[in-house]
Enzyme design. Structure first.
Site, mmCIF file in Angstrom:
data_model
loop_
_atom_site.group_PDB
_atom_site.id
_atom_site.type_symbol
_atom_site.label_atom_id
_atom_site.label_comp_id
_atom_site.label_asym_id
_atom_site.label_seq_id
_atom_site.Cartn_x
_atom_site.Cartn_y
_atom_site.Cartn_z
ATOM 1 N N LYS A 277 0.983 -1.353 0.007
ATOM 2 C CA LYS A 277 0.013 0.015 0.030
ATOM 3 C C LYS A 277 0.958 1.270 0.063
ATOM 4 O O LYS A 277 1.838 1.326 0.823
ATOM 5 C CB LYS A 277 -0.949 -0.059 1.348
ATOM 6 C CG LYS A 277 -2.228 0.802 0.829
ATOM 7 C CD LYS A 277 -3.366 0.318 2.118
ATOM 8 C CE LYS A 277 -4.398 1.204 1.902
ATOM 9 N NZ LYS A 277 -5.617 1.050 2.678
ATOM 10 N N GLU A 360 -19.849 -4.507 10.327
ATOM 11 C CA GLU A 360 -20.501 -3.556 11.241
ATOM 12 C C GLU A 360 -21.710 -4.474 11.926
ATOM 13 O O GLU A 360 -22.015 -4.179 13.200
ATOM 14 C CB GLU A 360 -21.385 -2.730 9.977
ATOM 15 C CG GLU A 360 -20.473 -1.404 9.371
ATOM 16 C CD GLU A 360 -19.539 -1.832 8.359
ATOM 17 O OE1 GLU A 360 -19.794 -3.111 7.922
ATOM 18 O OE2 GLU A 360 -18.606 -1.134 7.923
ATOM 19 N N ARG A 388 -25.463 -1.237 6.958
ATOM 20 C CA ARG A 388 -25.115 -2.413 6.788
ATOM 21 C C ARG A 388 -25.803 -3.428 7.942
ATOM 22 O O ARG A 388 -26.000 -4.621 8.288
ATOM 23 C CB ARG A 388 -23.707 -2.941 6.966
ATOM 24 C CG ARG A 388 -23.147 -2.684 5.354
ATOM 25 C CD ARG A 388 -23.176 -4.309 4.800
ATOM 26 N NE ARG A 388 -22.765 -3.755 3.281
ATOM 27 C CZ ARG A 388 -21.631 -4.146 2.918
ATOM 28 N NH1 ARG A 388 -20.743 -4.350 3.674
ATOM 29 N NH2 ARG A 388 -21.287 -3.869 1.624
HETATM 30 C C1 LIG Z 1 -19.178 -1.476 4.542
HETATM 31 C C2 LIG Z 1 -17.742 -0.538 4.667
HETATM 32 N N1 LIG Z 1 -17.513 -0.294 5.752
HETATM 33 C C3 LIG Z 1 -16.271 0.440 5.938
HETATM 34 C C4 LIG Z 1 -15.673 1.166 4.645
HETATM 35 C C5 LIG Z 1 -14.470 2.058 4.841
HETATM 36 N N2 LIG Z 1 -13.415 1.485 4.190
HETATM 37 C C6 LIG Z 1 -13.228 1.943 2.762
HETATM 38 S S1 LIG Z 1 -11.661 1.369 2.503
HETATM 39 C C7 LIG Z 1 -11.543 0.518 3.807
HETATM 40 C C8 LIG Z 1 -10.343 -0.490 3.877
HETATM 41 C C9 LIG Z 1 -10.167 -1.537 2.792
HETATM 42 O O1 LIG Z 1 -9.403 -2.566 2.825
HETATM 43 P P1 LIG Z 1 -9.075 -3.304 1.697
HETATM 44 O O2 LIG Z 1 -10.242 -4.086 1.154
HETATM 45 O O3 LIG Z 1 -7.885 -4.383 2.195
HETATM 46 O O4 LIG Z 1 -8.336 -2.328 0.542
HETATM 47 P P2 LIG Z 1 -6.900 -1.318 0.346
HETATM 48 O O5 LIG Z 1 -7.476 -0.085 1.020
HETATM 49 O O6 LIG Z 1 -6.131 -2.109 1.535
HETATM 50 O O7 LIG Z 1 -6.357 -1.642 -0.665
HETATM 51 C C10 LIG Z 1 -12.647 0.589 4.525
HETATM 52 C C11 LIG Z 1 -12.689 -0.129 5.991
HETATM 53 C C12 LIG Z 1 -16.403 0.969 3.565
HETATM 54 N N3 LIG Z 1 -15.980 1.306 2.289
HETATM 55 N N4 LIG Z 1 -17.595 -0.091 3.470
#
Ligand SMILES: Cc1ncc(C[n+]2csc(CCOP(=O)(O)OP(=O)(O)O)c2C)c(N)n1
Length: 604
Positions: A277, A360, A388
């Protein structure tokens, strides 16, 4: 760096003319482009820097939009946008009427599935593949899912479904070990084990050498058989998918070779890709969480420290104080410890802190259980992600009257994240749940007092506050469950609101020197109709302003009970992206819009 190649790429077809060395050059140009643009507009930085080669390889090997590539969450799909003809729109990324920061079907035929919330891509990809199989369509379906998104229940449900069906879906797990913060949970440990297990890597290397020369199908079968014999079955294999990897997600030739091999394997296939990342920008590599989502910043200096004067931080600081005083207080987040202001709590009171992952419903149900065993859980959650957890809020928390406190962050308009993230629906869905108390503070001191009050409540409470600086209006000490009169100067007009709208209402009245009494509703559920009736009976005309959709709003309930009052809300639409002031202006819920309504009615 000059963007020589990038300027010639307007569609995935242009990409296919390049050789691998040129693709590598293009990856560098894209990183530079991302840094230059995101630093000027703000946006999701680290995830996009980490997924450049992976996205290039996907578009190189697959034929979008005929082959369908679904990105989970969609916050990491900037390279996909660049490669699909939207490069020039990046100056308007996340701006009002500009390019969306997420995937949007209306924006491009290549955005085959809209996203913004996590963990949807596997189920949706199953749906695409299922329908295509029925239609005899042999095109490919690919789901790109982060390791963080895999912590969501919906992703597990998708895998569970896919594993017993013959549909061809390639799931690319983009594992960078991070959600927004470091990823959590047993599956995250499993991925770590797969990445780091020396025996497994050596075995893979040897197997690769032995098998070179065979067809991909026979390699796949043999590999799985030998692996099962030598090593415990991976999580994905036990869920019925073939598993490949882990491979280096920045090695373009390796990615292309593997994707070409795997695209013809039948049934569900997982390719585990390891990426970094923030790749290519030192600050984002060392602090990928701080650079997950950024505002505008100077590339040489990096982003400033996160603001500590917003409602999220105010909530986090107060909860930390409550947690220090009482070890029964537990702070829970669903992968949003930074955004919800819980970072200091997490660091200072780790034994009273829990991150459940992007889950959630799990957060709320775990909180319900804790509360029935005498703990006092506070779940800090964005309004949009609370959607959710509607069922468990109703079935587990409200029905059983569990004394859980929900800190509903970013309620109301949220700005640049747009349609998928607006917090304008929670009043409606919370209102439909009996036995829930919902409060909305007018300022920081009131938020703190509501948190204290909720800590003592033996029933479920939700406290909703906006994405905004935490201002102070007064240090009133009256009962937080009662309406507060903020201005009383003998007017026969009353304007009433709560939260941010109340602040804007006060600004309107003060700036335009309007002769209107002003009241703070504070408790929006359940409404005390007797108290309201008594108050309204003192005025010739009553106005109510609320930053939420109309259906299910407090405004709608008040209008039903008191038809003579005038109410103003957002329309029942998906509100687009833009800065919060721009959106408030558009929907006449800023100080100017409120003043216009009041002026028209109070003049003369
Ligand atoms: C239901 C939901 N909860 C929380 C989020 C906030 N959120 C956006 S990106 C993220 C992290 C995602 O991690 P990953 O899938 O590993 O992707 P990366 O950013 O590491 O590439 C979160 C918690 C969201 N988009 N949707």
């Amino acid at each position: 760096m000059k963007q020589l190649l990038l300027n010639s790429i307007d569609s995935p077809a242009d990409l296919k003319r390049l050789n691998v060395a040129e693709l590598e050059q293009l990856a560098g140009e894209i990183r530079q482009f991302l840094l230059e643009n995101i630093s000027k507009t703000g946006g999701h930085l680290s995830a996009n820097l980490g997924s450049v080669e992976l996205t290039l390889a996907l578009h190189y090997v697959f034929d979008s939009p005929k082959d369908q590539i679904l990105f989970d969450v969609g916050h990491q799909a900037y390279t996909h946008k660049i490669l699909t003809g939207r490069r020039e729109a990046f100056t308007q990324l996340r701006q009002f009427e500009g390019l969306s920061g997420f995937l949007k079907r209306r924006e491009s035929v290549h955005d085959v599935y809209g996203a913004g919330h996590a963990s949807t891509a596997i189920s949706a990809a199953f749906g695409f593949a299922y329908a295509k199989a029925k239609a005899g369509d042999s095109s490919h379906t690919v789901a790109v899912v982060g390791d963080g998104a895999l912590s969501g229940g919906l992703a597990f449900e998708g895998l569970n479904l896919l594993g017993v069906h013959p549909e061809n879906v390639l799931i690319v797990v983009n594992d960078n070990t991070m959600s927004i913060s470091p990823n959590v949970g047993a599956l995250s440990q499993t991925l770590h084990h797969l990445r780091t297990s020396r025996g497994y890597r050596e075995f893979k290397g040897r197997l690769q050498r032995v098998l070179s020369g065979r067809t991909s199908r026979s390699i796949s079968k043999l590999k799985t058989r030998v692996r099962h014999f030598l090593l415990p079955t991976t999580f994905f294999e036990s869920m019925g998918a073939a598993y490949y990897g882990p491979i280096d997600g920045h090695d373009l030739p390796g990615l292309i070779q593997n994707l070409k091999k795997l695209r013809n394997i039948k049934g569900p296939v997982v390719l585990h890709v390891h990426t970094q990342k923030g790749k290519g920008y030192d600050r984002a590599m060392t602090q990928p969480d701080a650079y997950h989502g950024v505002g505008t910043f100077c590339l040489d200096d990096g982003v400033c420290d996160a603001t500590s004067d917003d409602f999220s931080s105010a909530m986090g600081m107060k909860l930390l104080e409550l947690g220090r005083e009482d070890p029964k207080v537990v702070a829970i987040t669903a992968a949003m410890s930074q955004g919800t202001g819980l970072q200091s709590f997490k660091e200072e009171l780790p034994d009273q802190f829990l991150d459940v992952g992007i889950a959630e419903a799990n957060a709320l149900t775990a909180a319900a259980g804790m509360s029935l065993q005498g703990l006092k859980p506070f779940v800090a959650i964005y309004s949009t992600f609370l959607q959710r957890a509607y069922d468990v809020l109703l079935h587990d928390i409200a029905l059983q009257q569990c004394p859980v406190v929900l800190c509903v962050d970013r309620s109301g308009l949220v700005g640049a994240d747009g349609e998928t993230h607006q917090g304008i629906y929670d009043v409606a869905f919370l209102s439909s749940i009996p036995g829930l108390t919902v409060m909305a503070p007018k300022d920081r001191p009131e938020l703190e007092r509501m948190l204290e009050w909720a800590k003592e409540a033996d029933f479920p409470v939700a406290i909703r506050y906006p994405r905004d600086k935490a201002w102070t209006i007064n240090s009133d000490e009256t009962d937080v469950e009662k309406i507060e009169m903020l201005r009383e100067d003998g007017s026969d007009h009353l304007a009433i609101a709560y939260g941010r709208t109340l602040k804007l209402l006060l600004d309107a009245v003060e700036e335009h020197q309007l002769r209107v009494d002003v009241a703070n509703l504070r408790k929006i559920l359940p409404l005390d109709m007797d108290e309201l009736r008594e108050l309204f009976s003192r005025y010739k005309k009553v106005f109510f302003f609320e930053e939420t959709i109309y259906q299910g709003s407090t405004a709608q309930k008040l209008k039903a009970a008191f038809p003579e009052i005038e109410v103003h809300t957002l329309p029942d639409v998906f509100v687009e992206q833009g800065s919060i002031p721009e959106l408030l202006r558009k929907y006449s819920l800023d100080a100017e819009g409120i003043a216009d309504v009041l002026k028209e009615n109070t003049s003369g």
